[in-house]
Design an enzyme around this catalytic site. Structure first.
Site, PDB file in Angstrom:
ATOM      1  CE  LYS A  91      11.910  19.878  -9.611  1.00 44.82           C
ATOM      2  NZ  LYS A  91      10.556  20.046 -10.164  1.00 44.82           N
TER       3      LYS A  91
ATOM      4  CG  HIS B 142      -1.548  -1.179   1.424  1.00 44.74           C
ATOM      5  ND1 HIS B 142      -2.952  -1.440   0.753  1.00 44.74           N
ATOM      6  CD2 HIS B 142      -1.401  -2.353   2.034  1.00 44.74           C
ATOM      7  CE1 HIS B 142      -3.346  -2.735   1.251  1.00 44.74           C
ATOM      8  NE2 HIS B 142      -2.530  -3.206   1.950  1.00 44.74           N
TER       9      HIS B 142
ATOM     10  CD  GLU C 286       8.993  12.875 -14.775  1.00 43.69           C
ATOM     11  OE1 GLU C 286       8.032  13.648 -14.899  1.00 43.69           O
ATOM     12  OE2 GLU C 286      10.061  13.254 -14.797  1.00 43.69           O
TER      13      GLU C 286
ATOM     14  CB  SER D   3      13.068  23.225 -13.782  1.00 40.81           C
ATOM     15  OG  SER D   3      12.356  24.443 -13.670  1.00 40.81           O
TER      16      SER D   3
END
Ligand code: ARG
Length: 459
Positions: free
Chosen positions: A284, A157, A291, A278
């Protein structure tokens, strides 16, 4: 102007939109190698059974070899008016060698031709992808061997559950990828029947030697039913189903990489080579490759559903609908291949923060099950009772703001008088993972053995 390959009964050429919707040359160019391989085998067989002369066969083979060089060099004049790769190559052949070129299509239809070409393409793709899956498995097994004893939190979970080792976690993906290889091998075995020689749908009256062309092209046997041979696209669907399942596996790993890289976790770090910055936030470091692996699963699954939808409800035998089989397969194969390469790169690139993972492995009452098991083993409490007692101890620790090992012996005995100081020995992360020696468990000895087994198997 009517089509030079089939225009005999036509007085006028197609409308512009007819030509545009009908042509597949923009994408089926990709089949040129397979088309030439198939034509060479067909011509050799035609000569062998005496349907064309040895001289014609030589001219055809030479012409096709020249055309292959032309395509390779990017000098082939592809034309949309000739619809597809098959007619582009055949027309060019006749342009170069004359009459002999016009004999090549004897006893053949584009229906058995394209079914053969596409099977060859998918078979080549399977071989390349299998090698890539093996490469990723090797990368994972190597990292697993190095981290066989390094603990990390195991989750259910996505809540802290029990400590596992990082090596064990990585080997879980090796198991998944091994099944993907099994699916690829299965798919390859079933696709390996040759449609060539059944012509349009009914077979042919020419005495073709279908065994010979099948063998020459590396197929196990000729396909047994002409209608099935030209209309079956199961092989493409099985390939896409395998791709979709494997892409799903890659996506799960990619999702974990994204989570592990995030600031609250920081279990691993990816280098400059596998991250991006970024344009506004200077701090970043984003795991874009992971992704995109996660996202490409969408295209692959879409390809499977798309082709299933094209195929359902098609009456036998060939229908032009099946021309739509190629783009989803090309796209899915490309997305899967790129995802495998990117994932192998990330697995080799990542630097795990062992201290941080070990820290988190021990937090969140991760060894509560070990405590309950101790109560069963040493005090002979029934497991349900032990579970309840441990739950009370977790509540006590939570109230005190400490982990289980932060409770004093007296505080433990307040819940269960039989508890002795020995209990603290099972509350450490290392003791927890070391105890899980059941076959398939996360104990470092098991993990080292499994990692070595995979490294040897994949070497
Ligand atoms: N380009 C076609 C395809 O991909 C080749 C087969 C054409 N056959 C036909 N009967 N029109 O399916």
């Amino acid at each position: 102007e009517t089509n030079q390959q089939w225009g005999g009964r036509f007085a006028a050429g197609p409308s512009a939109v007819m030509q545009e919707i009908n042509a597949s040359i923009a994408f089926d160019q990709k089949l040129w190698r397979q088309d030439i391989r198939g034509s060479l085998a067909h011509a050799a067989m035609l000569a062998k059974v005496g349907i064309i002369s040895a001289e014609d066969e030589r001219a055809i083979a030479e012409g096709l070899t020249t055309i292959a060089a032309e395509i390779e060099a990017g000098r082939f004049p592809f034309t949309e008016a000739l619809e597809d790769i098959h007619m582009n190559i055949e027309a060019r052949l006749t342009e170069r060698i004359g009459e002999a070129g016009k004999r090549l299509h004897t006893g053949r239809s584009r229906n058995d031709q394209v079914a053969t070409d596409f099977r060859l393409w998918v078979r080549d793709a399977i071989d390349g992808l299998d090698a890539q899956v093996v490469d990723l498995m090797r990368a994972l097994a190597d990292r697993a061997a190095a981290h066989a004893a390094d603990p990390m939190p195991g989750f259910t979970h996505l809540q802290t559950a029990q400590p596992v080792t990082f090596g064990h976690h990585l080997l879980a993906y090796v198991e998944m990828l091994a099944r993907d290889r099994g699916r690829l091998a299965d798919c390859r075995k079933r696709l390996n029947e040759c449609p060539l020689g059944v012509a349009a749908l009914a077979g042919t009256s020419f005495p073709l030697d279908r065994e010979a062309t099948a063998a020459a092209l590396g197929f196990d046997r000729p396909a047994a039913n002409s209608l099935d041979a030209v209309s079956d696209r199961d092989f493409a669907l099985e390939f896409l189903a395998t791709a979709a399942i494997s892409a799903m596996h890659l996506s799960r790993l990619a999702e974990e990489v994204v989570i592990w890289c995030s600031a609250p976790y920081r279990f691993i770090r990816l280098s400059d080579a596998y991250t991006t910055g970024s344009s506004i936030m200077p701090q970043k470091r984003n795991p874009d490759a992971a992704e995109l692996v996660r996202a490409k699963t969408g295209r692959v699954t879409g390809a499977l559903v798309g082709l299933l939808t094209v195929m359902k409800g098609l009456p036998l035998a060939y229908a032009k609908d099946t021309q739509e089989d190629k783009e989803p397969v090309f796209d899915a194969a490309g997305a899967w291949a790129l995802s495998l390469a990117a994932m192998a790169g990330m697995v080799r690139d990542m630097t795990p923060d062992k201290a941080r993972m070990r820290d988190f492995a021990g937090s969140g009452f991760a060894t509560a099950t070990d405590l309950a098991d101790w109560l069963v083993r040493v005090l002979k409490l029934p497991f349900r009772t032990a579970h309840h007692v441990t739950g009370r101890l977790v509540a006590a620790a939570e109230a005190k703001g400490v982990d289980l090992s932060g409770l004093s012996l007296a505080e433990m005995q307040a819940e269960e008088p039989g508890i002795t100081a020995d209990v603290f020995s099972v509350l450490t992360v290392d003791a927890s993972v070391a105890s899980r020696t059941v076959y398939g468990g996360t104990a470092p000895v098991n993990v080292a053995k499994q990692a070595a087994k995979w490294q040897a198997a994949l070497a």
